[in-house]
Design an enzyme around this catalytic site. Structure first.
Site, short mmCIF file in Angstrom:
data_model
loop_
_atom_site.label_atom_id
_atom_site.label_comp_id
_atom_site.label_asym_id
_atom_site.label_seq_id
_atom_site.Cartn_x
_atom_site.Cartn_y
_atom_site.Cartn_z
N GLY A 276 0.83 -1.21 0.00
CA GLY A 276 0.00 0.00 0.00
C GLY A 276 0.86 1.25 0.00
O GLY A 276 0.57 2.23 -0.69
N ARG B 213 7.32 1.80 1.31
CA ARG B 213 7.58 0.37 1.49
C ARG B 213 8.06 -0.24 0.18
O ARG B 213 8.90 -1.14 0.18
CB ARG B 213 6.30 -0.35 1.93
CG ARG B 213 5.94 -0.12 3.36
CD ARG B 213 6.73 -1.09 4.23
NE ARG B 213 6.65 -0.75 5.62
CZ ARG B 213 5.72 -1.18 6.46
NH1 ARG B 213 4.77 -1.99 6.02
NH2 ARG B 213 5.73 -0.83 7.71
N ARG C 39 2.45 11.46 -8.70
CA ARG C 39 1.73 11.65 -7.43
C ARG C 39 2.45 11.02 -6.23
O ARG C 39 1.81 10.64 -5.24
CB ARG C 39 0.31 11.06 -7.48
CG ARG C 39 -0.60 11.83 -8.40
CD ARG C 39 -1.97 11.21 -8.45
NE ARG C 39 -2.79 11.94 -9.41
CZ ARG C 39 -3.91 12.55 -9.11
NH1 ARG C 39 -4.39 12.52 -7.88
NH2 ARG C 39 -4.59 13.20 -10.02
N ARG D 224 -0.46 -8.55 -3.64
CA ARG D 224 -0.51 -7.51 -2.61
C ARG D 224 0.28 -7.97 -1.40
O ARG D 224 0.16 -9.11 -0.95
CB ARG D 224 -1.97 -7.24 -2.22
CG ARG D 224 -2.12 -6.48 -0.92
CD ARG D 224 -3.47 -5.83 -0.75
NE ARG D 224 -3.77 -5.54 0.64
CZ ARG D 224 -3.16 -4.62 1.39
NH1 ARG D 224 -2.17 -3.90 0.89
NH2 ARG D 224 -3.50 -4.44 2.65
N SER E 153 -0.70 -5.03 5.33
CA SER E 153 -1.00 -5.36 6.73
C SER E 153 -2.51 -5.54 6.89
O SER E 153 -3.30 -5.14 6.03
CB SER E 153 -0.50 -4.24 7.64
OG SER E 153 -1.12 -3.04 7.32
N ASP F 256 -2.23 -5.32 13.72
CA ASP F 256 -3.00 -4.93 14.91
C ASP F 256 -4.11 -5.97 15.10
O ASP F 256 -4.36 -6.78 14.20
CB ASP F 256 -3.58 -3.52 14.76
CG ASP F 256 -4.36 -3.33 13.48
OD1 ASP F 256 -3.73 -2.98 12.46
OD2 ASP F 256 -5.58 -3.56 13.47
N ARG G 193 7.80 -3.93 12.50
CA ARG G 193 7.06 -3.91 11.23
C ARG G 193 7.96 -4.23 10.05
O ARG G 193 7.57 -4.93 9.13
CB ARG G 193 6.41 -2.53 11.00
CG ARG G 193 5.20 -2.37 11.87
CD ARG G 193 4.55 -1.02 11.70
NE ARG G 193 3.54 -0.88 12.72
CZ ARG G 193 2.25 -0.81 12.49
NH1 ARG G 193 1.79 -0.81 11.28
NH2 ARG G 193 1.40 -0.71 13.48
N1 HPA Z 1 -8.67 -2.27 9.51
C1 HPA Z 1 -8.57 -2.04 8.19
N2 HPA Z 1 -7.43 -2.13 7.55
C2 HPA Z 1 -6.33 -2.46 8.25
C3 HPA Z 1 -6.38 -2.69 9.61
C4 HPA Z 1 -7.61 -2.60 10.27
O1 HPA Z 1 -7.70 -2.80 11.49
N3 HPA Z 1 -5.10 -2.96 10.03
C5 HPA Z 1 -4.32 -2.90 8.94
N4 HPA Z 1 -5.05 -2.60 7.86
#
Ligand code: HPA
Length: 234
Positions: A20, A24, A43, A87, A90, A204, A217
């Site tokens: 994304g 990275r 961009r 892709r 995270s 997370d 990370r």
């Molecule tokens: N929600 C949506 N997208 C995400 C999250 C999440 O908790 N963590 C990493 N990408």
């Protein structure tokens, strides 16, 4: 050149990894590829082409969310004839047995909506990963020390979610994690007959509120890039 990608024809490899975050993409290209060239910076969405074990590969940012990913994936497929799109991102964990730092290989991607909804209308298409990529990624991930899960994920339109009831239903139905891009990537791959896979690190956790410390990370992201490259070129 396309509206959003400044690369010349031939600058982009047949295989593209899509984090994304454009920074990275830069980090991964510099760390894992040889003979790296910057092929896009329109961009600030950086894309780099280089080689891995002699195989040409591009690592290009997708931005956050399905509308952004859809722009880049459409142009990569339709204008640069990209065949394989992976892709690397995270996600938030949604099950008790899924832990921070684990890797999820997204077999399917459910959603409330995707940019393709306009053409699917009442039809509930089931976006799924390419089997050959998934199989190769399972093998590659099995050689790492991280926990690995293969199953369904949820591609959401919101990071700041206001629907705890919906998350409850996801959890009940075995959804492993939530992110914001994979379902549309799978839709586009299906539409154009290309191969796609989403490989996700759990950064997370929705149930425990835990988050991956920033120093971890990078290492987790590196594992994912290796899995992606090994899956693309088994
Ligand atoms: N929600 C949506 N997208 C995400 C999250 C999440 O908790 N963590 C990493 N990408």
């Amino acid at each position: 050149m396309t509206v959003h990608i400044g690369a010349k024809p031939g600058d982009i490899a047949e295989t593209v990894l899509l984090p994304g975050d454009p920074y990275r993409a830069k980090w991964a290209a510099e760390k894992f590829l040889d003979d790296v060239t910057l092929v896009n910076e329109v961009r600030g969405m950086l894309g780099f082409t280089g080689t891995w074990n002699g195989n040409r590969v591009t690592i290009h940012g997708s931005g956050m969310g399905m509308p952004s990913l859809s722009i880049y994936a459409n142009e990569l497929i339709r204008d640069y004839d990209v065949q394989t799109l992976i892709r690397v991102g995270s996600c938030g964990g949604m099950q008790d047995h899924v832990q921070i730092r684990d890797v999820i290989l997204a077999m399917t991607a459910s959603s409330v909506s995707t940019p393709s909804r306009g053409i699917f209308k009442e039809f509930q298409f089931a976006p799924c990963a390419d089997w050959s990529l998934l199989q190769a990624a399972v093998k590659a991930a099995g050689q790492k020390s991280t926990g690995v899960h293969v199953g369904g994920i949820y591609s959401s339109d919101v990071f700041y979610d206001e629907r705890p009831d919906l998350n409850e239903q996801m959890e009940r139905h075995g959804i492993l994690g939530v992110e914001m891009e994979a379902a549309e990537l799978y839709n586009l791959a299906a539409r154009y007959g290309r191969r796609a896979l989403a490989i996700l690190t759990v950064s997370d956790h929705l149930k425990t509120g835990e988050a991956l410390p920033s120093e971890d990370r990078e290492r987790s992201f590196g594992d994912m890039i290796e899995i992606a490259l090994e899956a693309a070129f088994p």
